[in-house]
Design a protein around this motif. Structure first.
Motif, mmCIF file in Angstrom:
data_model
loop_
_atom_site.group_PDB
_atom_site.id
_atom_site.type_symbol
_atom_site.label_atom_id
_atom_site.label_comp_id
_atom_site.label_asym_id
_atom_site.label_seq_id
_atom_site.Cartn_x
_atom_site.Cartn_y
_atom_site.Cartn_z
ATOM 1 N N ALA A 182 -28.858 -57.009 -5.663
ATOM 2 C CA ALA A 182 -29.715 -57.952 -6.394
ATOM 3 C C ALA A 182 -28.879 -58.960 -7.179
ATOM 4 O O ALA A 182 -29.163 -59.260 -8.319
ATOM 5 N N ARG A 183 -27.775 -59.447 -6.558
ATOM 6 C CA ARG A 183 -26.939 -60.432 -7.218
ATOM 7 C C ARG A 183 -26.870 -61.686 -6.354
ATOM 8 O O ARG A 183 -27.159 -61.667 -5.169
ATOM 9 N N ARG A 184 -26.391 -62.768 -6.977
ATOM 10 C CA ARG A 184 -26.262 -64.011 -6.214
ATOM 11 C C ARG A 184 -24.885 -64.600 -6.419
ATOM 12 O O ARG A 184 -24.194 -64.291 -7.393
ATOM 13 N N HIS A 185 -24.524 -65.478 -5.533
ATOM 14 C CA HIS A 185 -23.221 -66.120 -5.606
ATOM 15 C C HIS A 185 -23.347 -67.321 -6.519
ATOM 16 O O HIS A 185 -23.691 -68.416 -6.100
ATOM 17 N N TRP A 186 -23.030 -67.135 -7.794
ATOM 18 C CA TRP A 186 -23.229 -68.197 -8.782
ATOM 19 C C TRP A 186 -22.258 -69.351 -8.563
ATOM 20 O O TRP A 186 -22.567 -70.515 -8.804
ATOM 21 N N LEU A 187 -21.088 -69.053 -8.088
ATOM 22 C CA LEU A 187 -20.097 -70.113 -7.900
ATOM 23 C C LEU A 187 -20.533 -71.123 -6.848
ATOM 24 O O LEU A 187 -20.121 -72.268 -6.875
ATOM 25 N N LYS A 188 -21.376 -70.742 -5.896
ATOM 26 C CA LYS A 188 -21.798 -71.643 -4.823
ATOM 27 C C LYS A 188 -23.084 -72.376 -5.157
ATOM 28 O O LYS A 188 -23.767 -72.861 -4.271
ATOM 29 N N GLY A 189 -23.413 -72.459 -6.398
ATOM 30 C CA GLY A 189 -24.562 -73.269 -6.785
ATOM 31 C C GLY A 189 -25.777 -72.480 -7.154
ATOM 32 O O GLY A 189 -26.735 -73.027 -7.676
ATOM 33 N N GLN A 213 -17.100 -80.890 -24.402
ATOM 34 C CA GLN A 213 -17.070 -79.517 -24.881
ATOM 35 C C GLN A 213 -18.212 -78.690 -24.294
ATOM 36 O O GLN A 213 -18.060 -77.496 -24.035
ATOM 37 N N ALA A 214 -19.377 -79.320 -24.071
ATOM 38 C CA ALA A 214 -20.513 -78.584 -23.515
ATOM 39 C C ALA A 214 -20.326 -78.291 -22.030
ATOM 40 O O ALA A 214 -20.776 -77.256 -21.524
ATOM 41 N N LEU A 215 -19.650 -79.191 -21.302
ATOM 42 C CA LEU A 215 -19.496 -79.009 -19.861
ATOM 43 C C LEU A 215 -18.313 -78.119 -19.506
ATOM 44 O O LEU A 215 -18.296 -77.530 -18.415
ATOM 45 N N ALA A 216 -17.332 -78.053 -20.362
ATOM 46 C CA ALA A 216 -16.090 -77.365 -20.005
ATOM 47 C C ALA A 216 -16.301 -75.929 -19.526
ATOM 48 O O ALA A 216 -15.702 -75.523 -18.517
ATOM 49 N N PRO A 217 -17.097 -75.067 -20.178
ATOM 50 C CA PRO A 217 -17.215 -73.676 -19.701
ATOM 51 C C PRO A 217 -18.151 -73.493 -18.519
ATOM 52 O O PRO A 217 -18.278 -72.366 -18.023
ATOM 53 N N LEU A 218 -18.808 -74.541 -18.039
ATOM 54 C CA LEU A 218 -19.778 -74.394 -16.949
ATOM 55 C C LEU A 218 -19.082 -74.348 -15.607
ATOM 56 O O LEU A 218 -17.973 -74.879 -15.437
ATOM 57 N N PRO A 219 -19.690 -73.713 -14.604
ATOM 58 C CA PRO A 219 -19.083 -73.669 -13.265
ATOM 59 C C PRO A 219 -19.101 -75.045 -12.610
ATOM 60 O O PRO A 219 -19.843 -75.941 -13.013
ATOM 61 N N LEU A 220 -18.321 -75.201 -11.576
ATOM 62 C CA LEU A 220 -18.221 -76.494 -10.899
ATOM 63 C C LEU A 220 -19.523 -76.891 -10.219
ATOM 64 O O LEU A 220 -19.770 -78.071 -9.999
ATOM 65 N N ALA A 221 -20.356 -75.913 -9.868
ATOM 66 C CA ALA A 221 -21.647 -76.253 -9.266
ATOM 67 C C ALA A 221 -22.522 -77.050 -10.217
ATOM 68 O O ALA A 221 -23.466 -77.711 -9.779
ATOM 69 N N ALA A 222 -22.229 -77.002 -11.512
ATOM 70 C CA ALA A 222 -23.014 -77.764 -12.483
ATOM 71 C C ALA A 222 -22.803 -79.257 -12.360
ATOM 72 O O ALA A 222 -23.573 -80.044 -12.925
ATOM 73 N N LEU A 223 -21.792 -79.690 -11.618
ATOM 74 C CA LEU A 223 -21.548 -81.120 -11.419
ATOM 75 C C LEU A 223 -22.343 -81.695 -10.248
ATOM 76 O O LEU A 223 -22.118 -82.834 -9.854
ATOM 77 N N ASP A 231 -16.358 -74.773 -2.809
ATOM 78 C CA ASP A 231 -15.539 -73.745 -2.178
ATOM 79 C C ASP A 231 -14.078 -74.171 -2.105
ATOM 80 O O ASP A 231 -13.167 -73.370 -2.332
ATOM 81 N N GLY A 232 -13.853 -75.457 -1.776
ATOM 82 C CA GLY A 232 -12.482 -75.935 -1.700
ATOM 83 C C GLY A 232 -11.775 -75.898 -3.036
ATOM 84 O O GLY A 232 -10.586 -75.531 -3.121
ATOM 85 N N LEU A 233 -12.474 -76.253 -4.111
ATOM 86 C CA LEU A 233 -11.882 -76.179 -5.441
ATOM 87 C C LEU A 233 -11.637 -74.730 -5.864
ATOM 88 O O LEU A 233 -10.639 -74.420 -6.525
ATOM 89 N N ALA A 234 -12.539 -73.838 -5.474
ATOM 90 C CA ALA A 234 -12.363 -72.425 -5.831
ATOM 91 C C ALA A 234 -11.137 -71.836 -5.151
ATOM 92 O O ALA A 234 -10.448 -70.980 -5.723
ATOM 93 N N ARG A 235 -10.840 -72.278 -3.929
ATOM 94 C CA ARG A 235 -9.640 -71.774 -3.251
ATOM 95 C C ARG A 235 -8.360 -72.217 -3.951
ATOM 96 O O ARG A 235 -7.306 -71.600 -3.776
ATOM 97 N N LEU A 236 -8.461 -73.297 -4.728
ATOM 98 C CA LEU A 236 -7.315 -73.755 -5.506
ATOM 99 C C LEU A 236 -7.269 -73.116 -6.892
ATOM 100 O O LEU A 236 -6.393 -73.443 -7.696
ATOM 101 N N GLY A 237 -8.208 -72.235 -7.193
ATOM 102 C CA GLY A 237 -8.248 -71.589 -8.494
ATOM 103 C C GLY A 237 -8.984 -72.388 -9.554
ATOM 104 O O GLY A 237 -8.917 -72.041 -10.739
ATOM 105 N N LEU A 238 -9.713 -73.423 -9.172
ATOM 106 C CA LEU A 238 -10.476 -74.253 -10.108
ATOM 107 C C LEU A 238 -11.930 -73.794 -10.071
ATOM 108 O O LEU A 238 -12.604 -73.915 -9.035
ATOM 109 N N ARG A 239 -12.423 -73.235 -11.173
ATOM 110 C CA ARG A 239 -13.751 -72.642 -11.189
ATOM 111 C C ARG A 239 -14.657 -73.247 -12.255
ATOM 112 O O ARG A 239 -15.867 -73.152 -12.148
#
Length: 549
Positions: A182-189, A213-223, A231-239
């Motif tokens: 019952a989980r989802r892949h949050w990093l993929k949006g 400051q408000a955007l900094a802790p959010l995942p990249l899908a928030a953009l 996915d490409g950014l995550a492979r580079l360690g950018l989350r």
């Protein structure tokens, strides 16, 4: 704009809760909307109970039923969901008149200078929460300086931080394992199942000037990035968004394209992102309520004389003309009689409308009396008044504009009786084939032809499908022939006029090859249009194609 404030409203369960609000019985515990995606049925919207059982948006229907056999589903209705979102846009007009829609399930409101009317921005979010709770809707609202930041906070604030990628990371497990967990892949949006409680927290309000400051802790899908870029950014360690804020733009643009830089600049306010509010549809309708019921034709006519000028003034103010009128008569027994009238051209002239409405007044059945009359311009078009007669108009007849207006009135009156689609006119066509030389067009939606091309030879008054003629099978005009059970004798003949088929088309009627047409007058006075087909795919011979006057 430095002091701009944006309110983002996200309705994550819009499709499901739209139908749940309409159910008169006890709603099911697990409910979902099913749509088609990539050739398979998937879940597009879920209720709180369905999400609590481990289901998520985008999940295949077969997999969802295996996890939750008691799941109740309904097919997706995109048109109804768009209409419901438009209704929510009208509700959001209480916060600001500048509202944009982001289909399928969110609104963007320009809240600049309006938050103090609700006790500040915290009061705005509390009002949104209270109203949506009363409407039975789940909402996540956020306020920030930019559209991108408000969108990101509405969807990703108050969510657990993403974990690093390692052997025990949940995003490396199989799809079925993640579904059972019952989980989802949050990093993929995606986002975890939304909590049933609708608590407003201050983390969804980015103070003015605190967008980074408000955007900094959010995942990249928030953009609002495509999944392949995330996915490409995550492979580079950018989350996180903060991982990109201090990086050089040129290498990112070369590797991931300009979309990444554009979305980042929009969220930070470096690139403007205007809100395009949906234009309110033009609506032209007037109504008249009577103190006592009416039923006489004279009273109905007097009511129309009150309604028509008011309706035409509204049309003229907006530069529109009515193409279709709808008259609704509300009777005392709560029944409604509705009459529809079409106009040949857009008009805002009350006298023209009155003459068309008079044609159908006799068909009105008042019953026990009419309480309310409502007249609506159901279809309108841009319209400019025309000058009927100018100083250069001749004195030997009406001006062309007056002739066109008279023809329009005639078509409108006839259409009120037999229907606008039954009135047609001919227009020239670009073809040398006799039966294709004219097009049949609806008179109300076409203009008369300015010029008709003259054929090389006269054409018959009546043209019909070629009929066989019994005569000698030779190209010369027969002295005697039989047509429609009549034995006819040729008195004179003019021709021939050779017409070849359109070789670029395969017309079954012209498979007999090239034709030689003759204008034949018989001794009995009948003038026929005969042709001799030389034969091609099928045998030729003599045929009759029309009759002259």
């Amino acid at each position: 704009m430095r002091n701009r404030r944006i309110l983002s409203l996200w309705f994550p369960r819009l499709g499901a809760e739209r139908l749940l609000r309409q159910m008169r019985t006890l709603p099911p515990e697990a409910f979902a909307i099913v749509g088609e995606q990539a050739g398979r049925q998937t879940l597009t919207s879920l209720s709180v109970g369905a999400e609590s059982r481990g289901l998520y948006r985008g999940q295949p229907l077969a997999e969802a039923r295996a996890i939750c056999p008691e799941l109740v589903t309904r097919p997706q209705n995109l048109q109804a969901e768009r209409a419901f979102l438009a209704a929510l846009r009208r509700w959001a007009g209480r916060f600001s008149p500048w509202i944009g829609e982001e289909p399928p399930d969110s609104l963007i409101v320009d809240l600049t200078g309006a938050a103090h009317l609700f006790g500040g921005e915290d009061g705005v979010l509390q009002t949104v929460e209270t109203d949506c709770a009363r409407l039975g809707l789940t909402v996540r609202a956020a306020i920030a300086d930019t559209v991108g930041a408000a969108w990101a906070l509405a969807r990703h604030a108050d969510m657990p931080a993403p974990t690093g990628r390692n052997g025990d990371s949940i995003d490396q497990e199989a799809r079925a394992t993640r579904s059972r967990a019952a989980r989802r892949h949050w990093l993929k949006g995606g986002a975890p199942p939304l909590p049933a409680a609708r608590a407003i927290t201050s983390s969804r309000i980015a103070a003015p000037g605190q967008t980074r400051q408000a955007l900094a802790p959010l995942p990249l899908a928030a953009l609002r990035l495509p999944p392949n870029i995330v996915d490409g950014l995550a492979r580079l360690g950018l989350r996180h968004v903060g991982d990109l804020l201090g990086m050089a733009r040129a290498p990112l643009a070369r590797r991931f394209g300009p979309a990444l830089i554009r979305r980042l600049d929009q969220a930070l306010g470096l690139e403007p992102e205007p809100i395009s509010p949906a234009r309110q549809p033009l609506h032209f309708a007037v109504r008249l309520t009577f103190p006592d019921p009416i039923g006489l034709p004279e009273d109905i006519t007097a009511g129309l004389d009150r309604l028509l000028p008011a309706l035409c003034r509204r049309l003229q103010d907006q530069g529109h003309g009515a193409r279709r009128l709808r008259l609704q008569l509300f009777r005392t027994d709560r029944s409604v009689q509705e009459l529809t009238f079409g106009l040949a051209r857009p008009s805002a002239d009350p006298m023209l409308m009155r003459s068309v409405l008079n044609v159908r007044i006799a068909s009105i059945a008042p019953g026990f009396g009419i309480d309310v009359m409502r007249l609506e311009a159901a279809e309108t078009e841009p319209y400019q008044p025309r000058q009927h007669r100018g100083p250069l108009a001749g004195t030997d007849g009406p001006a062309p504009a007056a002739q066109a207006e008279a023809m329009s009135l005639l078509i409108s009156r006839l259409g009120a009786r037999i229907g606008m689609e039954a009135i047609t006119r001919l227009a020239p066509a670009d073809s040398h084939i006799p039966e294709k030389s004219a097009l049949i067009l609806p008179a109300a939606w076409s203009e008369p032809a300015d010029h008709w091309p003259h054929p090389h030879a006269p054409r018959p008054a009546v043209l019909f499908r070629p009929e066989p003629v019994q005569a000698a099978d030779i190209p010369g005009v027969p002295r005697q022939f039989r047509w429609r059970r009549q034995d006819l004798v040729t008195a004179s003949a003019t021709g021939p006029e050779r017409i070849a088929p359109e070789w670029w088309l395969d017309d079954p009627e012209w498979r007999s090859g090239t034709r030689d047409y003759w204008r034949v007058e018989t001794t009995s006075g009948i003038r026929l249009w005969l042709f001799f087909a030389h034969g091609a795919d099928i045998a030729g011979g003599w045929f009759c194609h029309g009759v002259f006057a």
